[in-house]
Design a protein around this motif. Structure first.
Motif, PDB file in Angstrom:
ATOM      1  N   ASN A 182      -3.964  -3.216 -22.935  1.00 37.82           N
ATOM      2  CA  ASN A 182      -3.917  -1.790 -22.301  1.00 37.82           C
ATOM      3  C   ASN A 182      -4.759  -1.243 -21.637  1.00 37.82           C
ATOM      4  OD1 ASN A 182      -2.507   0.710 -22.036  1.00 37.82           O
ATOM      5  ND2 ASN A 182      -2.480   1.084 -24.385  1.00 37.82           N
ATOM      6  N   LYS A 183      -4.451  -0.139 -20.649  1.00 34.21           N
ATOM      7  CA  LYS A 183      -5.449   0.509 -19.817  1.00 34.21           C
ATOM      8  C   LYS A 183      -6.001   1.822 -20.269  1.00 34.21           C
ATOM      9  CE  LYS A 183      -6.388   1.413 -14.829  1.00 34.21           C
ATOM     10  NZ  LYS A 183      -5.849   0.980 -13.720  1.00 34.21           N
ATOM     11  N   THR A 184      -6.983   1.795 -21.316  1.00 34.71           N
ATOM     12  CA  THR A 184      -7.301   2.934 -22.168  1.00 34.71           C
ATOM     13  C   THR A 184      -8.821   2.988 -22.115  1.00 34.71           C
ATOM     14  OG1 THR A 184      -7.571   1.814 -24.288  1.00 34.71           O
ATOM     15  CG2 THR A 184      -5.234   2.998 -23.643  1.00 34.71           C
ATOM     16  N   SER A 185      -9.490   4.065 -22.507  1.00 37.15           N
ATOM     17  CA  SER A 185     -10.701   4.226 -22.680  1.00 37.15           C
ATOM     18  C   SER A 185     -11.338   3.375 -23.681  1.00 37.15           C
ATOM     19  CB  SER A 185     -11.193   5.618 -22.875  1.00 37.15           C
ATOM     20  OG  SER A 185     -10.932   6.571 -21.721  1.00 37.15           O
ATOM     21  N   LEU A 186     -10.430   3.235 -24.994  1.00 34.14           N
ATOM     22  CA  LEU A 186     -10.978   2.077 -26.033  1.00 34.14           C
ATOM     23  C   LEU A 186     -10.872   0.827 -25.537  1.00 34.14           C
ATOM     24  CD1 LEU A 186     -11.712   2.197 -28.969  1.00 34.14           C
ATOM     25  CD2 LEU A 186      -8.996   1.943 -29.446  1.00 34.14           C
ATOM     26  N   SER A 187      -9.835   0.467 -24.664  1.00 33.74           N
ATOM     27  CA  SER A 187      -9.892  -1.042 -24.297  1.00 33.74           C
ATOM     28  C   SER A 187     -11.030  -1.300 -23.311  1.00 33.74           C
ATOM     29  CB  SER A 187      -8.652  -1.257 -23.547  1.00 33.74           C
ATOM     30  OG  SER A 187      -8.477  -0.762 -22.171  1.00 33.74           O
ATOM     31  N   ARG A 232     -11.760  -3.214 -40.712  1.00 35.61           N
ATOM     32  CA  ARG A 232     -11.571  -1.939 -40.982  1.00 35.61           C
ATOM     33  C   ARG A 232     -12.084  -0.966 -40.077  1.00 35.61           C
ATOM     34  NH1 ARG A 232     -12.223  -3.844 -46.336  1.00 35.61           N
ATOM     35  NH2 ARG A 232     -14.300  -2.853 -46.305  1.00 35.61           N
ATOM     36  N   LEU A 233     -13.054  -1.306 -39.532  1.00 28.14           N
ATOM     37  CA  LEU A 233     -13.847  -0.433 -38.452  1.00 28.14           C
ATOM     38  C   LEU A 233     -13.203  -0.330 -37.193  1.00 28.14           C
ATOM     39  CD1 LEU A 233     -16.357   1.192 -37.307  1.00 28.14           C
ATOM     40  CD2 LEU A 233     -17.276  -1.264 -36.925  1.00 28.14           C
ATOM     41  N   MET A 234     -12.709  -1.586 -36.622  1.00 29.93           N
ATOM     42  CA  MET A 234     -11.742  -1.459 -35.524  1.00 29.93           C
ATOM     43  C   MET A 234     -10.622  -0.761 -35.791  1.00 29.93           C
ATOM     44  SD  MET A 234     -13.244  -3.686 -33.502  1.00 29.93           S
ATOM     45  CE  MET A 234     -12.099  -4.322 -32.252  1.00 29.93           C
ATOM     46  N   LEU A 235      -9.907  -0.939 -36.969  1.00 34.72           N
ATOM     47  CA  LEU A 235      -8.717  -0.016 -37.118  1.00 34.72           C
ATOM     48  C   LEU A 235      -8.993   1.261 -37.109  1.00 34.72           C
ATOM     49  CD1 LEU A 235      -6.821  -2.138 -39.913  1.00 34.72           C
ATOM     50  CD2 LEU A 235      -6.015  -1.749 -37.533  1.00 34.72           C
ATOM     51  N   GLY A 236     -10.185   1.522 -37.654  1.00 40.19           N
ATOM     52  CA  GLY A 236     -10.689   3.132 -37.369  1.00 40.19           C
ATOM     53  C   GLY A 236     -10.933   3.509 -36.333  1.00 40.19           C
ATOM     54  N   LEU A 237     -11.422   2.763 -35.359  1.00 38.64           N
ATOM     55  CA  LEU A 237     -11.722   3.216 -33.823  1.00 38.64           C
ATOM     56  C   LEU A 237     -10.423   3.339 -33.232  1.00 38.64           C
ATOM     57  CD1 LEU A 237     -14.789   0.571 -32.861  1.00 38.64           C
ATOM     58  CD2 LEU A 237     -14.879   3.112 -33.171  1.00 38.64           C
ATOM     59  N   CYS A 238      -9.443   2.372 -33.372  1.00 40.01           N
ATOM     60  CA  CYS A 238      -8.176   2.697 -32.831  1.00 40.01           C
ATOM     61  C   CYS A 238      -7.477   3.808 -33.014  1.00 40.01           C
ATOM     62  CB  CYS A 238      -7.118   1.417 -33.248  1.00 40.01           C
ATOM     63  SG  CYS A 238      -7.548  -0.102 -32.625  1.00 40.01           S
ATOM     64  N   SER A 239      -7.799   4.493 -34.200  1.00 34.46           N
ATOM     65  CA  SER A 239      -7.187   5.766 -34.665  1.00 34.46           C
ATOM     66  C   SER A 239      -7.955   7.097 -34.375  1.00 34.46           C
ATOM     67  CB  SER A 239      -7.093   5.717 -36.278  1.00 34.46           C
ATOM     68  OG  SER A 239      -8.025   5.865 -36.879  1.00 34.46           O
ATOM     69  N   ARG A 240      -9.143   6.750 -33.827  1.00 33.71           N
ATOM     70  CA  ARG A 240     -10.080   7.802 -33.597  1.00 33.71           C
ATOM     71  C   ARG A 240      -9.718   8.254 -32.137  1.00 33.71           C
ATOM     72  NH1 ARG A 240     -16.036   6.543 -34.967  1.00 33.71           N
ATOM     73  NH2 ARG A 240     -16.390   8.739 -34.351  1.00 33.71           N
ATOM     74  N   LYS A 241     -10.028   9.482 -31.758  1.00 35.22           N
ATOM     75  CA  LYS A 241     -10.184  10.078 -30.413  1.00 35.22           C
ATOM     76  C   LYS A 241     -10.869   9.515 -29.408  1.00 35.22           C
ATOM     77  CE  LYS A 241      -9.012  14.632 -31.953  1.00 35.22           C
ATOM     78  NZ  LYS A 241      -9.081  16.216 -31.701  1.00 35.22           N
ATOM     79  N   PRO A 242     -10.312   9.105 -28.172  1.00 32.87           N
ATOM     80  CA  PRO A 242     -11.193   8.204 -27.192  1.00 32.87           C
ATOM     81  C   PRO A 242     -12.818   8.849 -26.965  1.00 32.87           C
ATOM     82  CG  PRO A 242      -9.038   8.633 -26.386  1.00 32.87           C
ATOM     83  CD  PRO A 242      -9.189   9.526 -27.713  1.00 32.87           C
ATOM     84  N   ALA A 243     -12.899  10.207 -27.167  1.00 32.39           N
ATOM     85  CA  ALA A 243     -14.032  10.637 -26.874  1.00 32.39           C
ATOM     86  C   ALA A 243     -15.295  10.441 -27.938  1.00 32.39           C
ATOM     87  CB  ALA A 243     -13.947  12.417 -26.804  1.00 32.39           C
TER      88      ALA A 243
END
Length: 343
Positions: free
Chosen positions: A244-249, A8-19
């Motif tokens: 993917n090439k994102t701040s989250l990745s 659930r934490l990981m899914l939450g991070l995926c939905s949050r803004k990169p900042a």
């Protein structure tokens, strides 16, 4: 319970803004002695430079309509890294544990999409009659299950020791003897693109090409896409799983996974080689493919399992189909002649 909470934490991070995500990781990284600001600044400079060079290279290719025979998908540093890991492919608790677990998603993903394209049904061996190329097969972690589904699979890899590991492991299963084979070579070797290779050696002979967790380790994606198209039959499928090439990745795939939790060895990934689904789709379409589907994937390091997700911010799977030549598509097929003969 803990693995569910982490999921659930990981899914939450995926939905949050990169900042917000980078802030959380920055606090964790700070405790580990990392300078998040310095890392981000360096990463931004790398990104600007690599994007400029990539645009220049593609402009040259479009103008000349050709590729240098010296271009290769192989990165020598990646070759050296995987050479050192070649004996560990089948350790399900080792460095490749996440890849073993990924089979729960990627095997059905490949099987189901191929069954949607190819209507023939073979009970117990759903992929019987199909020829699949597994690019960067390593020790055969994906090659073997595809062979057990009835496909005739060729696994290729430039690391000789990895191919030796794959051959040894498959030899223990008599059912794979006629289904799976391996070859030490690159994709360019097979398609006849590499200088000194046999022109047309692997041209248009495969129903599907699989490149799972491979493209983020390659030196030249333009050559990769061109060669994939070369070895595929018209209407053939290309399956890719990558990052993917994102701040989250960057935060989760490199800082957390490699440097904090040490789920994979440090240095396994280079964020500069990650590619977004949009950029990958543009690349494939420019090489004669039509992307059929893109699906997000999420790894839970506590449970060791993968699940599908609507977010492609970290890992994703892609299915593309090589477009058919209109002239060929309108010409009679062998099965049409056979049907006419019996009518």
């Amino acid at each position: 319970m803990y693995s569910n909470k982490f999921g659930r934490l990981m899914l939450g991070l995926c939905s949050r803004k990169p900042a917000a995500v980078s802030g959380a990781v920055r606090r964790a990284a700070g405790r580990s002695g990392f300078s998040w600001t310095a890392v981000c600044q360096q990463r931004t400079l790398w990104l600007q430079r690599s994007d400029f060079l990539e645009m220049e290279k593609r402009a040259v290719i479009r103008q000349t309509g050709s590729r240098s025979a010296s271009q290769t998908t192989v990165d020598p540093s990646e070759l050296k890294r995987f050479q050192s890991l070649a004996s560990k492919w089948w350790d399900e608790q080792g460095e490749f544990a996440a890849l073993h677990a990924m089979n729960d998603l990627r095997v059905p993903f490949i099987r189901d999409n191929l069954l949607n394209v190819h209507r023939a049904r073979h009970p117990g061996k759903p992929l019987a009659g199909l020829r699949i190329l597994d690019v960067g097969c390593g020790g055969g972690l994906l090659t073997e299950p595809l062979g057990r589904l009835g496909a005739n699979v060729l696994g290729i890899d430039p690391v000789e020791n990895s191919i030796s590991t794959a051959q040894l492991h498959s030899s223990y299963d008599p059912d794979l003897r006629d289904q799976v084979s391996y070859q030490v070579c690159t994709l360019e070797d097979l398609s006849g693109e590499e200088e000194g290779g046999t022109e047309g050696q692997g041209a248009a002979q495969f129903d599907a090409v699989v490149a799972s967790e491979v493209v983020e380790h390659l030196a030249d994606l333009e050559t990769f896409a061109f060669c994939c198209s070369s070895v595929l039959k018209p209407g053939g499928s290309l399956f890719i799983t990558t990052i993917n090439k994102t701040s989250l990745s960057y935060a989760l795939g490199i800082i957390v996974a490699e440097q904090i939790l040490r789920i994979v060895p440090s240095g396994t990934h280079d964020w500069e080689k990650f590619i977004s689904p949009e950029e990958l789709e543009r690349l494939l379409e420019s090489n004669g493919f039509s992307v059929q589907s893109v699906q997000g994937m999420l790894y839970n390091p506590l449970s060791g399992g993968w699940s599908w997700t609507n977010s492609t911010a970290i890992n994703y799977a892609l299915h593309a189909v090589k477009l058919k030549d209109p002239a060929e598509d309108s010409s009679p097929h062998p099965e049409d002649h056979a049907a006419a003969a019996h009518s």
